[in-house]
Design a protein around this motif. Structure first.
Motif, mmCIF file in Angstrom:
data_model
loop_
_atom_site.group_PDB
_atom_site.id
_atom_site.type_symbol
_atom_site.label_atom_id
_atom_site.label_comp_id
_atom_site.label_asym_id
_atom_site.label_seq_id
_atom_site.Cartn_x
_atom_site.Cartn_y
_atom_site.Cartn_z
ATOM 1 N N ILE A 150 -3.372 -3.239 -9.436
ATOM 2 C CA ILE A 150 -3.900 -3.106 -8.072
ATOM 3 C C ILE A 150 -4.904 -1.950 -8.006
ATOM 4 N N VAL A 151 -4.438 -0.743 -8.280
ATOM 5 C CA VAL A 151 -5.321 0.426 -8.187
ATOM 6 C C VAL A 151 -6.362 0.414 -9.303
ATOM 7 N N ASN A 154 -9.104 -3.118 -2.367
ATOM 8 C CA ASN A 154 -7.652 -2.965 -2.382
ATOM 9 C C ASN A 154 -6.962 -4.135 -1.679
ATOM 10 N N GLU A 155 -7.494 -4.553 -0.537
ATOM 11 C CA GLU A 155 -6.897 -5.699 0.155
ATOM 12 C C GLU A 155 -6.881 -6.926 -0.756
ATOM 13 N N THR A 157 2.160 1.849 -3.629
ATOM 14 C CA THR A 157 1.161 2.400 -4.557
ATOM 15 C C THR A 157 0.630 3.752 -4.097
ATOM 16 N N VAL A 183 -9.212 -1.704 -8.128
ATOM 17 C CA VAL A 183 -10.008 -1.000 -7.100
ATOM 18 C C VAL A 183 -10.948 0.000 -7.758
ATOM 19 N N LEU A 190 -13.479 0.690 -1.208
ATOM 20 C CA LEU A 190 -12.092 1.010 -1.568
ATOM 21 C C LEU A 190 -11.134 0.123 -0.794
ATOM 22 N N ASN A 191 -11.313 0.057 0.515
ATOM 23 C CA ASN A 191 -10.407 -0.703 1.367
ATOM 24 C C ASN A 191 -10.489 -2.207 1.080
ATOM 25 N N MET A 200 -1.565 3.934 -1.894
ATOM 26 C CA MET A 200 -2.907 3.712 -1.366
ATOM 27 C C MET A 200 -2.911 3.938 0.143
ATOM 28 N N ASN A 252 0.825 -1.213 0.000
ATOM 29 C CA ASN A 252 0.000 0.000 0.000
ATOM 30 C C ASN A 252 0.852 1.252 0.000
ATOM 31 N N ALA A 290 -3.838 6.616 -6.519
ATOM 32 C CA ALA A 290 -4.572 6.064 -5.375
ATOM 33 C C ALA A 290 -5.090 7.154 -4.437
#
Length: 394
Positions: free
Chosen positions: A349-350, A332-333, A217, A353, A328-329, A219, A214, A310
């Motif tokens: 990844i992003v 993302n996980e 990125t 999301v 979002l959370n 995030m 995180n 992010a």
């Protein structure tokens, strides 16, 4: 005379938990550990911790690890330590009424223990930012008194400390600092083939894998903007981000008269953890201070939103609703785990999301607040399932 505080540590085998125990080991007269909880991935370490600190009870999220934990405790010389297992056991430990509960759990599973600690009247030393991001009003609604939450994230602890210099009405902006991660200065087209091993190589901080990804990125910084706005009741447009690669200034508060107050120290999480445990008092022998006899350079750079979108995405969710930030959370996980498993490219990844948020936007704009934790968890399951569906297509 110093009175001993009873302490429960959630996530005791993780980065926050182990450093919290290190702080406590230096101040045995101040703290008595009455409970430790962990996920279950490091049973032997949990048993050694229980033995070293003479902890009366331990809890493990994973029920299947209970027997192994009992055996490890016996081998470590902690035969009298009681074992509880399952998420409910961890929540019960959090709500047992200790003076301080240090929540170092990673992920939104930390929300219910946070709520339990507040309802029990404990001081909550909060390192689980997802408690605020995924279920902010559920958490704040559980507070029984003002100033019951002690922020432990280095950025929010820095803001918390800096806010002592003025009243809420005198705050112009909060300025959250970011190290920039291992890919600071890169453009988006240079990140196409980044590997998990490269992303886990953070230049200044030693953290768990999800938090480290995180951070790469940014995030993490997006989640911290959400947390700062909600923790300190400051509108999103008055929470700024600046890139500070040295990680010495941990965040700042700009006041209406033009003064900016910052908290500075070498990057060491033991400092905010210690203050989270002992506030409002400060303890000696916690971490090294800046060495003013040596030349040093502190630099600050603007955030590159194009390369690291992010933070902008997090701001969009913060403006939209609490349900958006929960999705979002959760998404993302899921995406981070897929990247670590080599099932998703780094830039995915992003992108994943954002795609999840776009697909669920109409649903999220109905009722913006959660009625309870169960509703939040259901929405998270939907977000994770949608993320998995998109990841599988890639």
């Amino acid at each position: 005379m110093i009175h001993s505080s009873t302490v429960v540590i959630l996530g005791s085998t993780g980065s926050i938990g182990t450093q919290g125990l290190d702080v406590i080991s230096r101040h045995p007269e101040r703290f008595t550990i009455v409970g430790l909880a962990a996920g279950g991935a490091h049973i032997d370490l949990l048993a050694r911790q229980a033995a070293e600190f003479h902890v009366p009870q331990v809890a493990v999220f994973d029920k299947t690890k209970a027997a192994a934990l009992r055996e490890a405790l016996d081998q470590a010389g902690a035969r009298h330590t009681q074992v509880q297992a399952g998420p409910d056991a961890v929540i019960a430990m959090a709500g047992s009424g200790a003076n301080v509960v240090l929540n170092g759990i990673t992920g939104s599973i930390g929300l219910e223990p946070s709520i339990a600690a507040l309802k029990a009247g404990s001081q909550l030393a909060l390192a689980n930012k997802e408690s605020v991001v995924a279920g902010g009003h559920l958490l704040f609604g559980a507070q029984t008194r003002e100033d019951q939450i002690n922020p432990v994230d280095s950025e929010h602890s820095a803001i918390w400390q800096s806010l002592r210099s003025g009243s809420h009405a005198e705050v112009a902006r909060l300025v959250v600092t970011a190290s920039g991660g291992p890919f600071r200065g890169m453009k988006r087209d240079q990140m196409t083939h980044i590997t998990p091993e490269q992303a886990l190589n953070h230049p200044t901080w030693n953290m768990g894998p999800v938090v480290t990804i995180n951070s790469s990125t940014l995030m993490n910084k997006g989640l911290e903007v959400i947390e700062a706005s909600r923790l300190f009741d400051i509108p999103p447009e008055r929470v700024a981000v600046t890139v500070h690669p040295q990680s010495i200034v941990h965040s700042m508060v700009e006041f209406v008269d033009g003064a900016t107050i910052c908290q500075a120290s070498p990057p060491d999480m033991r400092l905010p953890i210690a203050l989270g445990l002992s506030a409002p008092a400060r303890m000696p022998n916690v971490a090294a201070a800046c060495d003013w006899t040596k030349a040093a350079e502190w630099t600050f750079e603007p955030l590159d939103d194009e390369a690291f979108p992010a933070v902008s995405l997090a701001r969009h969710c913060l403006d939209a609703s609490e349900k958006h930030t929960a999705v979002l959370n959760a998404a993302n996980e899921q995406a981070v785990h897929a990247f670590l498993d080599h099932r998703l490219p780094y830039l995915g990844i992003v992108d994943t999301v954002k795609a999840v948020l776009d697909s669920m936007d109409a649903e999220l704009r109905g009722d913006p607040l959660f009625r309870d934790v169960e509703e939040m968890e259901q929405l998270e399951r939907e977000a994770r399932a949608k993320a998995d569906e998109l990841i599988d297509k890639q």
